[in-house]
Design a protein around this motif. Structure first.
Motif, PDB file in Angstrom:
ATOM      1  N   VAL A 150      34.074  24.873  57.988  1.00 30.68           N
ATOM      2  CA  VAL A 150      34.225  25.973  57.035  1.00 30.68           C
ATOM      3  C   VAL A 150      34.976  25.505  55.795  1.00 30.68           C
ATOM      4  N   LEU A 151      36.050  24.730  56.014  1.00 29.41           N
ATOM      5  CA  LEU A 151      36.828  24.200  54.882  1.00 29.41           C
ATOM      6  C   LEU A 151      35.960  23.305  54.012  1.00 29.41           C
ATOM      7  N   MET A 152      35.137  22.449  54.648  1.00 28.99           N
ATOM      8  CA  MET A 152      34.261  21.558  53.892  1.00 28.99           C
ATOM      9  C   MET A 152      33.247  22.347  53.074  1.00 28.99           C
ATOM     10  N   PHE A 153      32.739  23.455  53.653  1.00 30.98           N
ATOM     11  CA  PHE A 153      31.772  24.285  52.937  1.00 30.98           C
ATOM     12  C   PHE A 153      32.397  24.882  51.678  1.00 30.98           C
ATOM     13  N   ILE A 185      22.468  30.852  52.584  1.00 25.14           N
ATOM     14  CA  ILE A 185      23.836  30.409  52.324  1.00 25.14           C
ATOM     15  C   ILE A 185      23.904  29.371  51.208  1.00 25.14           C
ATOM     16  N   VAL A 186      23.084  28.318  51.323  1.00 21.46           N
ATOM     17  CA  VAL A 186      23.127  27.271  50.301  1.00 21.46           C
ATOM     18  C   VAL A 186      22.631  27.797  48.954  1.00 21.46           C
ATOM     19  N   ALA A 187      21.560  28.595  48.984  1.00 17.62           N
ATOM     20  CA  ALA A 187      21.017  29.152  47.739  1.00 17.62           C
ATOM     21  C   ALA A 187      22.049  30.019  47.023  1.00 17.62           C
ATOM     22  N   ALA A 188      22.735  30.878  47.780  1.00 14.17           N
ATOM     23  CA  ALA A 188      23.767  31.724  47.167  1.00 14.17           C
ATOM     24  C   ALA A 188      24.928  30.881  46.670  1.00 14.17           C
ATOM     25  N   GLY A 189      25.304  29.870  47.443  1.00 17.46           N
ATOM     26  CA  GLY A 189      26.427  29.026  47.044  1.00 17.46           C
ATOM     27  C   GLY A 189      26.169  28.267  45.754  1.00 17.46           C
ATOM     28  N   THR A 190      24.983  27.669  45.640  1.00 14.33           N
ATOM     29  CA  THR A 190      24.679  26.893  44.430  1.00 14.33           C
ATOM     30  C   THR A 190      24.411  27.775  43.220  1.00 14.33           C
ATOM     31  N   SER A 191      24.226  29.085  43.448  1.00 10.84           N
ATOM     32  CA  SER A 191      24.000  30.014  42.337  1.00 10.84           C
ATOM     33  C   SER A 191      25.300  30.634  41.819  1.00 10.84           C
ATOM     34  N   MET A 192      26.451  30.198  42.352  1.00 11.87           N
ATOM     35  CA  MET A 192      27.720  30.758  41.910  1.00 11.87           C
ATOM     36  C   MET A 192      27.962  30.602  40.405  1.00 11.87           C
ATOM     37  N   ALA A 243      33.871  22.778  44.365  1.00 11.43           N
ATOM     38  CA  ALA A 243      33.567  21.602  43.553  1.00 11.43           C
ATOM     39  C   ALA A 243      32.306  21.819  42.722  1.00 11.43           C
ATOM     40  N   LEU A 244      31.309  22.503  43.291  1.00 12.57           N
ATOM     41  CA  LEU A 244      30.080  22.786  42.554  1.00 12.57           C
ATOM     42  C   LEU A 244      30.346  23.708  41.365  1.00 12.57           C
ATOM     43  N   VAL A 245      31.128  24.750  41.595  1.00 12.42           N
ATOM     44  CA  VAL A 245      31.416  25.702  40.513  1.00 12.42           C
ATOM     45  C   VAL A 245      32.220  25.030  39.405  1.00 12.42           C
ATOM     46  N   LEU A 246      33.277  24.289  39.783  1.00 15.60           N
ATOM     47  CA  LEU A 246      34.100  23.606  38.780  1.00 15.60           C
ATOM     48  C   LEU A 246      33.299  22.521  38.065  1.00 15.60           C
ATOM     49  N   GLY A 247      32.462  21.817  38.836  1.00 13.15           N
ATOM     50  CA  GLY A 247      31.648  20.766  38.228  1.00 13.15           C
ATOM     51  C   GLY A 247      30.659  21.313  37.225  1.00 13.15           C
ATOM     52  N   ALA A 248      30.032  22.438  37.565  1.00 10.66           N
ATOM     53  CA  ALA A 248      29.076  23.055  36.642  1.00 10.66           C
ATOM     54  C   ALA A 248      29.777  23.542  35.375  1.00 10.66           C
ATOM     55  N   LEU A 252      29.727  15.857  36.601  1.00  8.82           N
ATOM     56  CA  LEU A 252      28.729  15.195  37.440  1.00  8.82           C
ATOM     57  C   LEU A 252      29.336  14.706  38.749  1.00  8.82           C
ATOM     58  N   ALA A 253      30.551  14.142  38.673  1.00  8.80           N
ATOM     59  CA  ALA A 253      31.220  13.643  39.877  1.00  8.80           C
ATOM     60  C   ALA A 253      31.500  14.781  40.861  1.00  8.80           C
ATOM     61  N   LEU A 254      31.980  15.913  40.344  1.00  4.04           N
ATOM     62  CA  LEU A 254      32.255  17.064  41.201  1.00  4.04           C
ATOM     63  C   LEU A 254      30.976  17.616  41.814  1.00  4.04           C
ATOM     64  N   LEU A 255      29.887  17.619  41.030  1.00  4.53           N
ATOM     65  CA  LEU A 255      28.612  18.118  41.539  1.00  4.53           C
ATOM     66  C   LEU A 255      28.093  17.241  42.681  1.00  4.53           C
ATOM     67  N   VAL A 256      28.211  15.935  42.521  1.00  3.21           N
ATOM     68  CA  VAL A 256      27.731  15.014  43.558  1.00  3.21           C
ATOM     69  C   VAL A 256      28.532  15.189  44.846  1.00  3.21           C
ATOM     70  N   GLN A 257      29.876  15.191  44.718  1.00  2.00           N
ATOM     71  CA  GLN A 257      30.720  15.333  45.906  1.00  2.00           C
ATOM     72  C   GLN A 257      30.578  16.718  46.529  1.00  2.00           C
ATOM     73  N   GLY A 258      30.553  17.736  45.686  1.00  2.05           N
ATOM     74  CA  GLY A 258      30.430  19.098  46.188  1.00  2.05           C
ATOM     75  C   GLY A 258      29.124  19.327  46.924  1.00  2.05           C
ATOM     76  N   SER A 259      28.048  18.772  46.387  1.00  6.78           N
ATOM     77  CA  SER A 259      26.749  18.942  47.039  1.00  6.78           C
ATOM     78  C   SER A 259      26.719  18.281  48.408  1.00  6.78           C
ATOM     79  N   GLU A 260      27.383  17.127  48.518  1.00  2.91           N
ATOM     80  CA  GLU A 260      27.417  16.422  49.804  1.00  2.91           C
ATOM     81  C   GLU A 260      28.164  17.247  50.847  1.00  2.91           C
ATOM     82  N   TRP A 261      29.322  17.785  50.463  1.00  5.17           N
ATOM     83  CA  TRP A 261      30.094  18.616  51.392  1.00  5.17           C
ATOM     84  C   TRP A 261      29.318  19.873  51.791  1.00  5.17           C
ATOM     85  N   LEU A 262      28.701  20.515  50.801  1.00  7.34           N
ATOM     86  CA  LEU A 262      28.011  21.775  51.066  1.00  7.34           C
ATOM     87  C   LEU A 262      26.811  21.572  51.988  1.00  7.34           C
TER      88      LEU A 262
END
Length: 353
Positions: A3-6, A213-220, A12-17, A181-191
């Motif tokens: 859950v923490l990793m998710f 879940i993933v679709a909603a998460g990446t649409s944040m 990381a995805l939101v901050l990276g974007a 870009l770095a945050l997006l790469v790492q965040g995507s791996e965790w998610l």
């Protein structure tokens, strides 16, 4: 830990974007790129970067179901959930250009995806076609932007002058892009890793996790952009961000993923037989909603939101082969959807009359 990793991946995805959008947008302005191109490409594409990052990472790890489900699910989520929530906050104004140009382009992208997915696979050559279509669309926007009136140019220039100056230097802008870009790469791996674990633990298929879940998460990022735009009264931005992001998800997201994936993208039969139809249907549904007074009223936003809840409920029931799935489908197809369509048509005729 899962859950923490998710949630760490989601953050990381939101901050990276956010970092990528700010850096790319400011760099484009510094380099003299047209404001129209910045708005319709950099911002829309930047908020779609998490979808691309997650889909590419999922494809490389062999979870192509999540890669496809993420893009299709995000597009459904963007229109039904984000526009629904935003319209409930305040009725959304729909710019004439979105009705005349952006929606037809989005629908055309859906039709292209249908054709390419007919054999249940998107090959590298077909992915190249998607990317070339995206490039052609961008070039079209550049040519179109040269015809902008001076008043529009001055308006964007004035808005740009209001921004803080800390990110006005090129090296800061490049740094923001790199961090994003770095945050997006790492965040995507965790998610993706967390989503796969969730799927295995809950007994739910990868495609359902990807579609929800993933679709909603990446649409944040789109959620944040559109909802904040609605709160600030910038209601046309709330709509334009969603439509532009959906177009990029199809052409850019699947185009890039298909080129990087070792064996191309396998389209699951369930997506081809149901979810692609839902995605296309909600895009077509935008036409009568958007042209009824050129706004999305609160009750229409509530209908969008209700349909998204119904869609997710169907996915969960179907994944569990629940006994209620037959009755649920019958009610939706025989009563709810026809009544909604009749209501929309009646409102459209009345407003145009």
């Amino acid at each position: 830990m899962t859950v923490l990793m998710f949630f760490l991946g989601l953050a990381a995805l939101v901050l990276g974007a956010e970092s990528l959008v700010r850096g790319a947008g400011r760099l484009a302005t510094t380099l003299g790129v047209s404001p129209l191109v910045v708005g319709l490409t950099v911002v829309a594409f930047g908020t779609s970067a998490p979808e691309v990052a997650v889909s590419v990472n999922a494809a490389l790890s062999g979870s192509t179901d999540i890669a496809v489900g993420n893009v299709v699910g995000s597009n459904i989520f963007n229109i039904l959930f984000i526009l629904g929530i935003s319209a409930l906050i305040t009725p959304l104004v729909v710019h004439a250009q979105i009705i005349r140009q952006e929606i037809p382009i989005l629908i055309g992208s859906c039709l292209i995806l249908f054709v390419l997915s007919a054999d249940d696979r998107i090959t590298a050559a077909e992915s190249t076609l998607l990317l070339l279509t995206l490039i052609a669309y961008t070039v079209f926007l550049i040519v179109q932007s040269r015809k902008e009136s001076q008043a529009i140019q001055d308006e964007y220039a004035a808005e740009n002058d209001k921004k803080t100056s800390w990110d006005s230097r090129v090296y800061v802008q490049v740094g923001l892009i790199a961090i994003g870009l770095a945050l997006l790469v790492q965040g995507s791996e965790w998610l993706v890793d967390a989503a796969v674990i969730f799927a295995r633990h809950m007994g739910v298929s990868d495609i359902v996790i990807g579609l929800t879940i993933v679709a909603a998460g990446t649409s944040m990022p789109e959620v944040a952009t559109s909802v904040m735009a609605a709160f600030k009264g910038e209601r046309d931005i709330a709509v334009g961000n969603v439509v532009g992001s959906n177009t990029f998800n199809i052409l850019g997201g699947l185009g890039i993923t298909g080129l990087i994936a070792p064996a191309g993208i396998v389209v699951p039969p369930s997506v081809m037989n149901f979810d692609l139809w839902v995605m296309s249907a909600v895009c077509f549904a935008c036409i009568p909603v958007f042209i009824t007074g050129r706004e999305i009223a609160r009750w229409e936003g509530a209908v969008f939101l209700g349909y998204y809840i119904a869609y997710v409920a169907y996915l969960v029931l179907a994944s569990k082969a629940h006994d209620a799935i037959g009755a649920y489908s019958s009610v939706m197809m025989s009563f709810v959807i026809p009544i909604t369509l009749i209501t929309l048509i009646a409102v459209m005729i009345r407003r145009q009359g």
